[in-house]
Each structure stands twice: as C-alpha cells, then as structure tokens.
Design a protein around this motif. Structure first.
Motif, mmCIF file in Angstrom:
data_model
loop_
_atom_site.group_PDB
_atom_site.id
_atom_site.type_symbol
_atom_site.label_atom_id
_atom_site.label_comp_id
_atom_site.label_asym_id
_atom_site.label_seq_id
_atom_site.Cartn_x
_atom_site.Cartn_y
_atom_site.Cartn_z
ATOM 1 N N LYS A 289 0.839 -1.203 0.000
ATOM 2 C CA LYS A 289 0.000 0.000 0.000
ATOM 3 C C LYS A 289 0.870 1.248 0.000
ATOM 4 O O LYS A 289 1.844 1.364 0.749
ATOM 5 C CB LYS A 289 -0.934 -0.011 1.208
ATOM 6 N N LEU A 290 0.508 2.187 -0.872
ATOM 7 C CA LEU A 290 1.286 3.417 -1.011
ATOM 8 C C LEU A 290 0.353 4.591 -1.258
ATOM 9 O O LEU A 290 -0.645 4.465 -1.973
ATOM 10 C CB LEU A 290 2.262 3.326 -2.193
ATOM 11 N N ILE A 291 0.722 5.724 -0.676
ATOM 12 C CA ILE A 291 0.106 6.994 -1.021
ATOM 13 C C ILE A 291 1.173 7.843 -1.697
ATOM 14 O O ILE A 291 2.259 8.022 -1.158
ATOM 15 C CB ILE A 291 -0.442 7.722 0.224
ATOM 16 N N VAL A 292 0.872 8.320 -2.884
ATOM 17 C CA VAL A 292 1.779 9.225 -3.580
ATOM 18 C C VAL A 292 1.223 10.632 -3.451
ATOM 19 O O VAL A 292 0.043 10.881 -3.721
ATOM 20 C CB VAL A 292 1.923 8.847 -5.064
ATOM 21 N N SER A 293 2.073 11.547 -3.002
ATOM 22 C CA SER A 293 1.691 12.950 -2.880
ATOM 23 C C SER A 293 2.509 13.759 -3.883
ATOM 24 O O SER A 293 3.732 13.825 -3.780
ATOM 25 C CB SER A 293 1.951 13.453 -1.453
ATOM 26 N N SER A 294 1.824 14.345 -4.854
ATOM 27 C CA SER A 294 2.530 15.060 -5.918
ATOM 28 C C SER A 294 2.019 16.485 -6.056
ATOM 29 O O SER A 294 0.854 16.772 -5.756
ATOM 30 C CB SER A 294 2.336 14.314 -7.252
ATOM 31 N N ASN A 295 2.902 17.364 -6.540
ATOM 32 C CA ASN A 295 2.429 18.671 -6.978
ATOM 33 C C ASN A 295 1.597 18.473 -8.244
ATOM 34 O O ASN A 295 1.570 17.384 -8.832
ATOM 35 C CB ASN A 295 3.597 19.626 -7.214
ATOM 36 N N HIS A 296 0.905 19.516 -8.657
ATOM 37 C CA HIS A 296 -0.085 19.361 -9.733
ATOM 38 C C HIS A 296 0.086 20.508 -10.729
ATOM 39 O O HIS A 296 -0.348 21.622 -10.470
ATOM 40 C CB HIS A 296 -1.482 19.364 -9.119
ATOM 41 N N VAL A 297 0.717 20.208 -11.869
ATOM 42 C CA VAL A 297 1.029 21.268 -12.832
ATOM 43 C C VAL A 297 0.237 21.160 -14.131
ATOM 44 O O VAL A 297 0.331 22.044 -14.982
ATOM 45 C CB VAL A 297 2.537 21.302 -13.141
ATOM 46 N N GLY A 298 -0.533 20.084 -14.300
ATOM 47 C CA GLY A 298 -1.290 19.959 -15.535
ATOM 48 C C GLY A 298 -2.202 18.745 -15.534
ATOM 49 O O GLY A 298 -2.118 17.874 -14.662
ATOM 50 N N LEU B 215 -3.049 7.977 -5.625
ATOM 51 C CA LEU B 215 -2.381 9.246 -5.927
ATOM 52 C C LEU B 215 -3.204 10.419 -5.408
ATOM 53 O O LEU B 215 -4.370 10.584 -5.764
ATOM 54 C CB LEU B 215 -2.177 9.369 -7.439
ATOM 55 N N PHE B 216 -2.574 11.235 -4.561
ATOM 56 C CA PHE B 216 -3.178 12.461 -4.042
ATOM 57 C C PHE B 216 -2.434 13.666 -4.627
ATOM 58 O O PHE B 216 -1.201 13.702 -4.595
ATOM 59 C CB PHE B 216 -3.039 12.546 -2.513
ATOM 60 N N PHE B 217 -3.167 14.624 -5.141
ATOM 61 C CA PHE B 217 -2.581 15.920 -5.463
ATOM 62 C C PHE B 217 -2.867 16.816 -4.260
ATOM 63 O O PHE B 217 -3.940 17.412 -4.138
ATOM 64 C CB PHE B 217 -3.177 16.488 -6.755
ATOM 65 N N SER B 218 -1.895 16.882 -3.363
ATOM 66 C CA SER B 218 -2.124 17.455 -2.035
ATOM 67 C C SER B 218 -2.396 18.951 -2.051
ATOM 68 O O SER B 218 -2.912 19.495 -1.068
ATOM 69 C CB SER B 218 -0.915 17.153 -1.130
ATOM 70 N N MET C 72 2.357 24.820 -3.583
ATOM 71 C CA MET C 72 1.321 25.553 -2.867
ATOM 72 C C MET C 72 1.058 24.917 -1.511
ATOM 73 O O MET C 72 1.617 23.871 -1.177
ATOM 74 C CB MET C 72 0.033 25.589 -3.703
ATOM 75 N N GLU C 73 0.196 25.546 -0.722
ATOM 76 C CA GLU C 73 -0.176 24.984 0.570
ATOM 77 C C GLU C 73 -0.900 23.660 0.379
ATOM 78 O O GLU C 73 -1.618 23.463 -0.603
ATOM 79 C CB GLU C 73 -1.067 25.965 1.338
ATOM 80 N N TYR C 74 -0.719 22.752 1.329
ATOM 81 C CA TYR C 74 -1.290 21.417 1.230
ATOM 82 C C TYR C 74 -2.622 21.308 1.952
ATOM 83 O O TYR C 74 -2.805 21.876 3.033
ATOM 84 C CB TYR C 74 -0.333 20.396 1.856
ATOM 85 N N LYS C 75 -3.545 20.550 1.365
ATOM 86 C CA LYS C 75 -4.722 20.086 2.088
ATOM 87 C C LYS C 75 -4.286 18.945 3.015
ATOM 88 O O LYS C 75 -3.272 18.296 2.781
ATOM 89 C CB LYS C 75 -5.795 19.592 1.119
ATOM 90 N N ARG D 70 4.865 18.614 3.167
ATOM 91 C CA ARG D 70 5.055 19.721 2.222
ATOM 92 C C ARG D 70 6.518 20.154 2.191
ATOM 93 O O ARG D 70 7.064 20.451 1.122
ATOM 94 C CB ARG D 70 4.164 20.896 2.595
ATOM 95 N N ASP D 71 7.167 20.189 3.355
ATOM 96 C CA ASP D 71 8.585 20.561 3.400
ATOM 97 C C ASP D 71 9.435 19.572 2.595
ATOM 98 O O ASP D 71 10.405 19.966 1.931
ATOM 99 C CB ASP D 71 9.081 20.609 4.850
ATOM 100 N N LYS D 72 9.082 18.280 2.659
ATOM 101 C CA LYS D 72 9.801 17.274 1.874
ATOM 102 C C LYS D 72 9.623 17.534 0.383
ATOM 103 O O LYS D 72 10.566 17.369 -0.407
ATOM 104 C CB LYS D 72 9.300 15.871 2.228
ATOM 105 N N GLU D 73 8.418 17.940 0.008
ATOM 106 C CA GLU D 73 8.156 18.284 -1.390
ATOM 107 C C GLU D 73 8.983 19.502 -1.804
ATOM 108 O O GLU D 73 9.552 19.550 -2.900
ATOM 109 C CB GLU D 73 6.670 18.580 -1.578
ATOM 110 N N CYS D 74 9.074 20.474 -0.909
ATOM 111 C CA CYS D 74 9.863 21.670 -1.199
ATOM 112 C C CYS D 74 11.348 21.343 -1.315
ATOM 113 O O CYS D 74 12.080 21.998 -2.081
ATOM 114 C CB CYS D 74 9.635 22.725 -0.119
#
Length: 214
Positions: free
Chosen positions: A45-54, A120-123, A135-138, A198-202
């Motif tokens: 089981k995995l949750i992927v958290s990605s930024n969303h550009v398109g 897959l979550f676009f956080s 951007m800020e995360y939900k 979010r910091d990890k994403e940054c």
C-alpha cells in the motif's frame, strides 16, 4: 444501513490505455526520473503525494510505477457527463468533493489501501497552472496515511515549459506518519505532519533548482 461496497472492477480498459499509450507518451515526454534521496519502496500500500502542474500529471506519475495500477483522486466536477463518468472511472479515477468528503469516498480510499493499492493524491488540491512553487497542502493526504498506516511518497513534477523540454520527475523517500506521532494523531499532529510532508516536497523542488535550473 447499506454496507459499503468494495471497489471491484475489470482493469482491462486501464491496462489497455496504459500500455497502448506508453510508447507514444515516452517518445513525447522522454521522462527522466531522479532519486536524490535513494529509491523508495514500490510494493504494498502506497500513497503518492505530488504537486499538480497539468491535466496529464497522473500519466506522468505512472512512469514512476510502471508495473503498478494507480488510483487517482479527481475532482467530482470532471464526472458530470455520462461519457466523462465512464472514461474517468475506467482509468481508475475516484470522484472527490473537495469541500465535503463523502463517506463513500472515505471508505473507498481506505479499502484500496487496505488491499495494498497505490493511491495518488494531489495534495495542493488544484492544478497550479502559473507557478513552479509548491502551494499549501490540504490535510487529506496525511489523514488517510494515518488511518491506513500507508507510507507517503512525495513526488515533484517539473513543469515542461514547451513541447521540446524533457519531462523530469523527482521522487523522494517514503514518509511514515507513525514516525512523527504515537497512537491516533490529533488534528494538531496532522497539521504538523502535513507541513513536514510539504517541506519534503519543497526539498525536491530545491534539488530541482540546484541541479536542473529554475
């Protein structure tokens, strides 16, 4: 009360679409994956958290996990017509009301993770068309990670400024909610861990700026 039904479906359409599109999409995107912190786990089981550009971001994420099916949380407005509803559900998209999460959606996500699926979550909660900044995360991503004990894998998609630019995808190491709190997390815990994710994403964005340019 009617018992919640598990998501059961024939994945033929998803698999057919994925593999028939693979060669032209690889030629078009020429994807290159980067693992600045080492490769994360890809099984279970995995949750992927990605930024969303398109709108094709879920296709791009599929390049990171070529041997797995993924389920993508998608705003419910995309399912409004019968044809769109059939298409999106056939390619493993789950309708989500961003303002009011339904119990069906809640149970469906947890059921998928319980069955060792990849979700897959676009956080950020929406497409960021105009900026490369995260951007800020939900808080939904961390909430479901806490409820399922699934690790979160942060991914940063580099925006392609034009059709000739190669696609770069930067993949981080898995994050476990239980490493940052014990027992059932409080709202304050979820807020804190949400900021950590979010910091990890940054950090992935910063790596991109330092190694691939702004």
């Amino acid at each position: 009360m009617e018992k919640q039904k598990k998501i059961k479906k024939n994945n033929f359409i998803f698999d057919f679409a994925k593999w028939t599109a693979a060669i032209p999409m690889i030629m078009f995107f020429r994807p290159k994956k980067h693992y600045p912190q080492g490769k994360p786990k890809v099984k279970g089981k995995l949750i992927v958290s990605s930024n969303h550009v398109g709108p094709l971001d879920c296709v791009k994420i599929a390049f990171v996990f070529p041997w797995r099916r993924l389920w993508t949380l998608t705003r419910k407005e995309a399912f409004e017509t019968p044809l769109a509803n059939w298409v999106f559900r056939s390619i493993n998209c789950l309708p989500v009301d961003r303002e009011n999460l339904s119990m069906d959606t809640y149970h469906n996500i947890l059921d998928l993770l319980k069955r060792d699926k990849l979700v897959l979550f676009f956080s950020e909660g929406r497409v960021n068309f105009h900026s490369n900044d995260v951007m800020e995360y939900k808080m939904g991503t961390v909430f479901f990670a806490a409820m399922s004990q699934a690790p979160i894998i942060p991914i940063y998609i580099v925006r392609q400024e034009n059709l000739w630019k190669r696609l770069h995808i930067i993949v981080g190491k898995e994050i476990y909610v239980q490493d940052y709190c014990s027992g059932i997390p409080s709202i304050a815990d979820i807020e804190k861990i949400n900021q950590i994710v979010r910091d990890k994403e940054c950090e992935l964005e910063k790596w991109k700026n330092e190694h691939l340019g702004k």
